[in-house]
Design a protein around this motif. Structure first.
Motif, PDB file in Angstrom:
ATOM      1  N   PRO A  78     -25.512 -23.393 -38.454  1.00  0.00           N
ATOM      2  CA  PRO A  78     -24.712 -24.141 -39.784  1.00  0.00           C
ATOM      3  C   PRO A  78     -25.475 -25.353 -40.082  1.00  0.00           C
ATOM      4  O   PRO A  78     -25.076 -25.946 -41.306  1.00  0.00           O
ATOM      5  CB  PRO A  78     -23.228 -24.001 -39.192  1.00  0.00           C
ATOM      6  CG  PRO A  78     -23.258 -24.123 -37.727  1.00  0.00           C
ATOM      7  CD  PRO A  78     -24.543 -23.147 -37.390  1.00  0.00           C
ATOM      8  N   GLN A  79     -25.962 -26.252 -39.035  1.00  0.00           N
ATOM      9  CA  GLN A  79     -26.396 -27.385 -39.254  1.00  0.00           C
ATOM     10  C   GLN A  79     -27.894 -27.385 -39.991  1.00  0.00           C
ATOM     11  O   GLN A  79     -29.025 -26.804 -39.267  1.00  0.00           O
ATOM     12  CB  GLN A  79     -26.695 -27.950 -38.018  1.00  0.00           C
ATOM     13  CG  GLN A  79     -27.119 -29.654 -38.239  1.00  0.00           C
ATOM     14  CD  GLN A  79     -25.863 -30.338 -38.789  1.00  0.00           C
ATOM     15  OE1 GLN A  79     -24.671 -30.109 -38.600  1.00  0.00           O
ATOM     16  NE2 GLN A  79     -26.229 -31.512 -39.743  1.00  0.00           N
ATOM     17  N   LEU A  80     -28.150 -27.825 -41.278  1.00  0.00           N
ATOM     18  CA  LEU A  80     -29.399 -27.657 -42.005  1.00  0.00           C
ATOM     19  C   LEU A  80     -30.213 -28.666 -41.417  1.00  0.00           C
ATOM     20  O   LEU A  80     -29.718 -29.628 -41.128  1.00  0.00           O
ATOM     21  CB  LEU A  80     -29.192 -27.559 -43.349  1.00  0.00           C
ATOM     22  CG  LEU A  80     -28.041 -26.565 -43.976  1.00  0.00           C
ATOM     23  CD1 LEU A  80     -27.933 -26.915 -45.581  1.00  0.00           C
ATOM     24  CD2 LEU A  80     -28.651 -25.229 -44.140  1.00  0.00           C
ATOM     25  N   PRO A  81     -31.556 -28.456 -41.645  1.00  0.00           N
ATOM     26  CA  PRO A  81     -32.472 -29.556 -41.454  1.00  0.00           C
ATOM     27  C   PRO A  81     -32.192 -30.765 -42.512  1.00  0.00           C
ATOM     28  O   PRO A  81     -31.882 -30.577 -43.589  1.00  0.00           O
ATOM     29  CB  PRO A  81     -33.937 -29.053 -42.028  1.00  0.00           C
ATOM     30  CG  PRO A  81     -33.742 -27.484 -41.612  1.00  0.00           C
ATOM     31  CD  PRO A  81     -32.158 -27.094 -42.144  1.00  0.00           C
ATOM     32  N   ASP A  82     -32.256 -32.029 -42.008  1.00  0.00           N
ATOM     33  CA  ASP A  82     -31.627 -32.981 -42.742  1.00  0.00           C
ATOM     34  C   ASP A  82     -32.694 -33.425 -43.813  1.00  0.00           C
ATOM     35  O   ASP A  82     -34.082 -33.660 -43.455  1.00  0.00           O
ATOM     36  CB  ASP A  82     -31.433 -34.167 -41.904  1.00  0.00           C
ATOM     37  CG  ASP A  82     -30.814 -35.440 -42.790  1.00  0.00           C
ATOM     38  OD1 ASP A  82     -30.722 -35.456 -44.028  1.00  0.00           O
ATOM     39  OD2 ASP A  82     -30.783 -36.531 -42.027  1.00  0.00           O
ATOM     40  N   VAL A  83     -32.422 -33.104 -44.919  1.00  0.00           N
ATOM     41  CA  VAL A  83     -33.522 -33.593 -46.233  1.00  0.00           C
ATOM     42  C   VAL A  83     -34.165 -35.170 -46.051  1.00  0.00           C
ATOM     43  O   VAL A  83     -35.116 -35.274 -46.651  1.00  0.00           O
ATOM     44  CB  VAL A  83     -32.847 -33.159 -47.551  1.00  0.00           C
ATOM     45  CG1 VAL A  83     -31.867 -34.036 -48.023  1.00  0.00           C
ATOM     46  CG2 VAL A  83     -34.057 -32.951 -48.444  1.00  0.00           C
ATOM     47  N   LEU A  84     -33.287 -35.784 -45.664  1.00  0.00           N
ATOM     48  CA  LEU A  84     -33.713 -37.245 -45.605  1.00  0.00           C
ATOM     49  C   LEU A  84     -33.998 -37.823 -44.208  1.00  0.00           C
ATOM     50  O   LEU A  84     -33.986 -38.818 -43.903  1.00  0.00           O
ATOM     51  CB  LEU A  84     -32.485 -38.058 -46.377  1.00  0.00           C
ATOM     52  CG  LEU A  84     -32.303 -37.921 -47.827  1.00  0.00           C
ATOM     53  CD1 LEU A  84     -31.198 -38.719 -48.255  1.00  0.00           C
ATOM     54  CD2 LEU A  84     -33.699 -38.280 -48.721  1.00  0.00           C
ATOM     55  N   THR A  85     -34.515 -37.018 -43.406  1.00  0.00           N
ATOM     56  CA  THR A  85     -34.949 -37.408 -42.121  1.00  0.00           C
ATOM     57  C   THR A  85     -36.366 -36.783 -41.988  1.00  0.00           C
ATOM     58  O   THR A  85     -36.855 -35.516 -42.056  1.00  0.00           O
ATOM     59  CB  THR A  85     -34.167 -36.778 -40.981  1.00  0.00           C
ATOM     60  OG1 THR A  85     -32.861 -37.527 -40.892  1.00  0.00           O
ATOM     61  CG2 THR A  85     -34.532 -37.313 -39.785  1.00  0.00           C
ATOM     62  N   THR A  86     -37.334 -37.797 -41.799  1.00  0.00           N
ATOM     63  CA  THR A  86     -38.767 -37.238 -41.595  1.00  0.00           C
ATOM     64  C   THR A  86     -39.122 -36.440 -40.468  1.00  0.00           C
ATOM     65  O   THR A  86     -38.360 -36.206 -39.478  1.00  0.00           O
ATOM     66  CB  THR A  86     -39.658 -38.516 -41.598  1.00  0.00           C
ATOM     67  OG1 THR A  86     -39.532 -39.131 -40.429  1.00  0.00           O
ATOM     68  CG2 THR A  86     -39.463 -39.348 -42.866  1.00  0.00           C
ATOM     69  N   ARG A  87     -40.192 -35.993 -40.152  1.00  0.00           N
ATOM     70  CA  ARG A  87     -40.466 -35.332 -39.040  1.00  0.00           C
ATOM     71  C   ARG A  87     -40.288 -35.919 -37.806  1.00  0.00           C
ATOM     72  O   ARG A  87     -40.145 -35.273 -36.628  1.00  0.00           O
ATOM     73  CB  ARG A  87     -42.009 -34.747 -39.193  1.00  0.00           C
ATOM     74  CG  ARG A  87     -42.186 -33.423 -40.142  1.00  0.00           C
ATOM     75  CD  ARG A  87     -43.638 -33.198 -40.310  1.00  0.00           C
ATOM     76  NE  ARG A  87     -43.848 -32.150 -41.230  1.00  0.00           N
ATOM     77  CZ  ARG A  87     -45.179 -32.080 -41.691  1.00  0.00           C
ATOM     78  NH1 ARG A  87     -46.159 -32.361 -41.527  1.00  0.00           N
ATOM     79  NH2 ARG A  87     -45.215 -30.799 -42.689  1.00  0.00           N
ATOM     80  N   ASN A  88     -40.720 -37.354 -37.709  1.00  0.00           N
ATOM     81  CA  ASN A  88     -40.719 -38.006 -36.679  1.00  0.00           C
ATOM     82  C   ASN A  88     -39.258 -38.680 -36.376  1.00  0.00           C
ATOM     83  O   ASN A  88     -39.230 -39.651 -35.680  1.00  0.00           O
ATOM     84  CB  ASN A  88     -41.782 -39.220 -36.737  1.00  0.00           C
ATOM     85  CG  ASN A  88     -41.634 -40.205 -37.910  1.00  0.00           C
ATOM     86  OD1 ASN A  88     -40.666 -40.187 -38.435  1.00  0.00           O
ATOM     87  ND2 ASN A  88     -42.539 -40.981 -38.139  1.00  0.00           N
ATOM     88  N   GLY A  89     -38.300 -38.245 -37.075  1.00  0.00           N
ATOM     89  CA  GLY A  89     -37.007 -38.500 -36.925  1.00  0.00           C
ATOM     90  C   GLY A  89     -36.471 -39.971 -37.709  1.00  0.00           C
ATOM     91  O   GLY A  89     -35.412 -40.211 -37.441  1.00  0.00           O
TER      92      GLY A  89
END
Length: 514
Positions: A78-89
């Motif tokens: 249920p937790q989607l990839p955060d659209v406003l977090t970059t690959r390096n966190g």
């Protein structure tokens, strides 16, 4: 009998056939690969090292392998990839970070894992206007053009790609006007009628040609000297009521001072796996099979829409900065891809698009990743997409939960431009298979990017796991990101009466009569 068509046929027969294309020495080029869909699909699996894919669920609820329609089982991750977090966190907090870092990351992921990358050097498209005619749509005077976009095939002349499009612009308003580009089946409005004097000449020529073809017809025409084989079609109804929300979308657009164009996706790329060595994908690949990262049909159709936009930029009566893109079902997916990747499109109307469109990939409700990855629809996507339906392979098994991106991020790539997500209801044919709830969750999750870029979202919180889909006929239309579920079926037509004023307001367009 449609005598005007028969007349055209006789004229063609009488005055000679169209000039033949020059012969091509095929020995100078790689031979065309001709495969069935199953052969192409098997080749892609082999390239990826996949031994077995999980089968897609059945849309028939009576089948043992029927699709899941239990919300309690719909969200395995249920937790989607955060659209406003970059690959390096790193958290994205400014528009500059979005444009320069996060957005390019998302584009890279979508191109590599889902839709494929458009080759760096695609052929140019030369547009030719085949027909220009003054017509009426209802009681609205329009100028209609039938066009062909001929794709340069000089590098591989064994494949020809000619894009079909029709453009219709109102003549009773001051231009330039906004245009809605629709992915579908182009057709000119009903043809304009010749004058009585011209019609008399046409009938005389038609009779002469018919008698020449069959001399016994002369006796028939002699018995009925006043008979005219070609008669006028009904003209425009100037007493017809003005367009309403029940009128066709095209008539509603024209009444609001918009133009529209329709582009035929299948003239760009065939809608099947066997066609992947033809069309624009096959032309660029010189008739050879795709590699796993190559573009699929959705990206090819979107590329064709961008080439149509190239043409619209040359039309003085079109405001090329106010061109929207629209589609339903698979063409809704393509419209969303076009909107996401080409920032020249000013707005998008995405109708009933399901998986591969606005519905979350990692949801397991109705249509699944496996549905697209198996041989019926895999050609829409890049070959790499098959990895996420893998049961056995050299790299193990994967599912939609392993995708680095999801549809909320595709919607976010449209920000801050107006983006309208449309659905109907299952009772009228917009099947549960499409997962309307999964699309609403994605639309909610895309909202923070619209807000970051100074636009307005749906007007709800960004908590996609707690927000509930609005009641049918309750539109969320106050922002640049909009949602509305109508009471119709697998179409976006019932929403046009809401889309047009919503879009005109956001584009700051007001119809001005001539």
């Amino acid at each position: 009998m449609r005598t005007h068509l028969a007349f055209g046929l006789l004229i063609g027969l009488s005055y000679g056939a169209v000039a033949q294309q020059p012969a091509i020495d095929s020995s100078k080029y790689l031979p065309l690969t001709t495969w069935t869909t199953a052969q192409d699909h098997a080749d892609m699996m082999q390239q990826l090292g996949i031994r077995a894919l999980r089968p897609g669920p059945s849309g028939n609820e009576a089948d043992p392998n029927h699709a899941n329609y239990d919300e309690a089982k719909a969200d395995p991750c249920p937790q989607l990839p955060d659209v406003l977090t970059t690959r390096n966190g790193k958290k994205v907090t400014t528009p500059d970070q979005w444009w320069k870092q996060r957005r390019p990351e998302l584009i890279d992921d979508f191109e590599r894992e889902m839709y494929g990358k458009v080759p760096a050097h695609t052929p140019k498209v030369d547009w030719t206007v085949n027909v220009t005619d003054n017509e009426f749509v209802g009681r609205i005077p329009v100028i209609a053009k039938q066009l062909t976009g001929r794709v340069d095939n000089s590098t591989y002349p064994l494949i020809r790609v000619n894009i079909n499009m029709v453009l219709v612009l109102p003549q009773n308003v001051k231009g330039p006007v906004p245009v809605m580009m629709m992915l579908g089946f182009p057709a000119l409005p009903a043809p304009a009628q010749p004058s009585l004097a011209d019609l008399e000449k046409l009938n005389a020529a038609f009779k002469e040609l018919m008698i020449k073809s069959d001399p016994t017809l002369k006796a028939i025409f002699d018995r009925y000297p006043a008979y005219s084989p070609i008669t006028r079609l009904p003209g425009p109804n100037f007493f017809a009521p003005p367009p309403t929300g029940d009128s066709s979308p095209t008539e509603q657009l024209l009444a609001a001072g918009w133009g529209y164009c329709t582009i035929e996706p299948s003239s760009i790329q065939a809608d099947n796996g066997a066609g992947l060595t033809r069309g624009i994908i096959g032309l660029v690949n010189k008739g050879q099979p795709r590699k796993p990262g190559d573009w699929g049909a959705l990206r090819a159709w979107a590329w064709g829409a961008s080439r149509a936009l190239d043409y619209l930029e040359t039309e003085p009566q079109v405001n090329a900065r106010q061109v929207g893109v629209e589609g339903v079902s698979r063409y809704g997916k393509a419209a969303l891809v076009a909107m996401a990747f080409d920032q020249r499109f000013a707005l998008g109307l995405i109708g009933s698009s399901g998986k591969g469109g606005t519905t979350l990939q990692r949801r397991v409700f109705g249509e699944a990743v496996e549905s697209l990855a198996n041989s019926g629809e895999y050609h829409w996507m890049a070959g790499n997409y098959l990895k996420y339906a893998t049961a056995e392979s050299s790299f193990g098994s994967r599912s939609g939960c392993d995708l680095p991106v999801d549809s909320h991020e595709l919607l976010a790539l449209c920000a801050p431009r107006p983006t309208f997500v449309s659905y109907g209801i299952p009772e009228k044919g917009d099947a549960k298979w499409l997962d309307q709830t999964g699309s609403y969750k994605a639309t909610v999750a895309a909202g923070p990017v619209f807000t970051l870029l100074g636009a307005r979202g749906l007007g709800v919180s960004s908590d996609y796991n707690t927000e509930r889909m609005p009641e049918v006929q309750t539109g969320l239309l106050t922002g640049e990101l909009a949602w509305r579920q109508h009471t119709g079926g697998h179409t976006d037509a019932p929403n046009f009466q809401y889309v047009i004023p919503w879009a005109s307001k956001r584009l700051r367009y007001e119809r001005v009569a001539r």
